[in-house]
Design a protein around this motif. Structure first.
Motif, short mmCIF file in Angstrom:
data_model
loop_
_atom_site.label_atom_id
_atom_site.label_comp_id
_atom_site.label_asym_id
_atom_site.label_seq_id
_atom_site.Cartn_x
_atom_site.Cartn_y
_atom_site.Cartn_z
N LEU A 88 6.56 -3.84 0.39
CA LEU A 88 5.72 -2.66 0.18
C LEU A 88 4.38 -3.00 0.80
O LEU A 88 3.54 -3.66 0.19
CB LEU A 88 5.59 -2.34 -1.31
N THR A 89 4.20 -2.58 2.02
CA THR A 89 3.07 -3.01 2.83
C THR A 89 1.73 -2.69 2.20
O THR A 89 1.63 -1.86 1.29
CB THR A 89 3.13 -2.36 4.23
N TYR A 90 0.71 -3.36 2.69
CA TYR A 90 -0.64 -3.17 2.18
C TYR A 90 -1.07 -1.71 2.26
O TYR A 90 -1.80 -1.22 1.40
CB TYR A 90 -1.64 -4.06 2.93
N GLN A 91 -0.60 -0.98 3.26
CA GLN A 91 -0.95 0.42 3.41
C GLN A 91 -0.41 1.27 2.25
O GLN A 91 -0.94 2.33 1.94
CB GLN A 91 -0.43 1.00 4.74
N LEU A 92 0.66 0.80 1.61
CA LEU A 92 1.26 1.56 0.51
C LEU A 92 0.67 1.21 -0.85
O LEU A 92 0.94 1.90 -1.83
CB LEU A 92 2.76 1.33 0.49
N TYR A 93 -0.12 0.14 -0.94
CA TYR A 93 -0.65 -0.30 -2.23
C TYR A 93 -1.37 0.82 -2.98
O TYR A 93 -1.19 1.00 -4.17
CB TYR A 93 -1.61 -1.47 -2.05
N GLU A 94 -2.18 1.56 -2.28
CA GLU A 94 -2.97 2.61 -2.91
C GLU A 94 -2.08 3.68 -3.55
O GLU A 94 -2.38 4.20 -4.62
CB GLU A 94 -3.90 3.26 -1.89
N LYS A 95 -0.95 3.97 -2.92
CA LYS A 95 -0.03 4.97 -3.45
C LYS A 95 0.64 4.52 -4.74
O LYS A 95 1.10 5.34 -5.53
CB LYS A 95 1.03 5.33 -2.41
N PHE A 96 0.71 3.20 -4.96
CA PHE A 96 1.37 2.68 -6.15
C PHE A 96 0.40 2.37 -7.28
O PHE A 96 0.81 2.02 -8.36
CB PHE A 96 2.17 1.42 -5.80
N SER A 97 -0.90 2.49 -7.02
CA SER A 97 -1.85 2.16 -8.07
C SER A 97 -2.35 3.39 -8.80
O SER A 97 -2.03 4.48 -8.59
CB SER A 97 -3.04 1.40 -7.53
#
Length: 97
Positions: A88-97
């Motif tokens: 889950l790439t760094y670009q997706l982190y925001e979507k999971f937080s």
């Protein structure tokens, strides 16, 4: 149906051999509690890693791996931990937080 079979074959060829071998082995022999929670013996994990690193497909049915089935699960976890970029790439982190 034929295009589905081709797509499946293509996707399967993209899965690294270490993951294919380990997951197939775990599905067949890994019906134990905590297969991914408990760690295997470090020397067995390193031996297994070395065999895959030298581009061999190890015989996972050896007594060493059957008796320490957790080393196979540990190798899978190690593989994912050492990826240069997380699944889950760094670009997706925001979507999971």
């Amino acid at each position: 149906l034929e295009s589905h079979a081709q797509l499946t074959a293509t996707l399967c060829s993209l899965v690294p051999q270490v993951l294919k071998s380990c997951t197939e082995f775990i599905e067949k022999h890994g019906i134990v509690d905590g297969i991914y929670r408990l760690s295997g013996i470090a020397s067995n994990i390193q031996k297994l890693r070395h065999e895959f690193d030298s581009e061999q497909i190890p015989d996972l049915t050896k007594d060493t791996y059957i008796q320490d089935i957790h080393c196979v699960g540990s190798l899978c976890k190690l593989y994912f931990r050492e990826l240069p970029n997380p699944l889950l790439t760094y670009q997706l982190y925001e979507k999971f937080s």
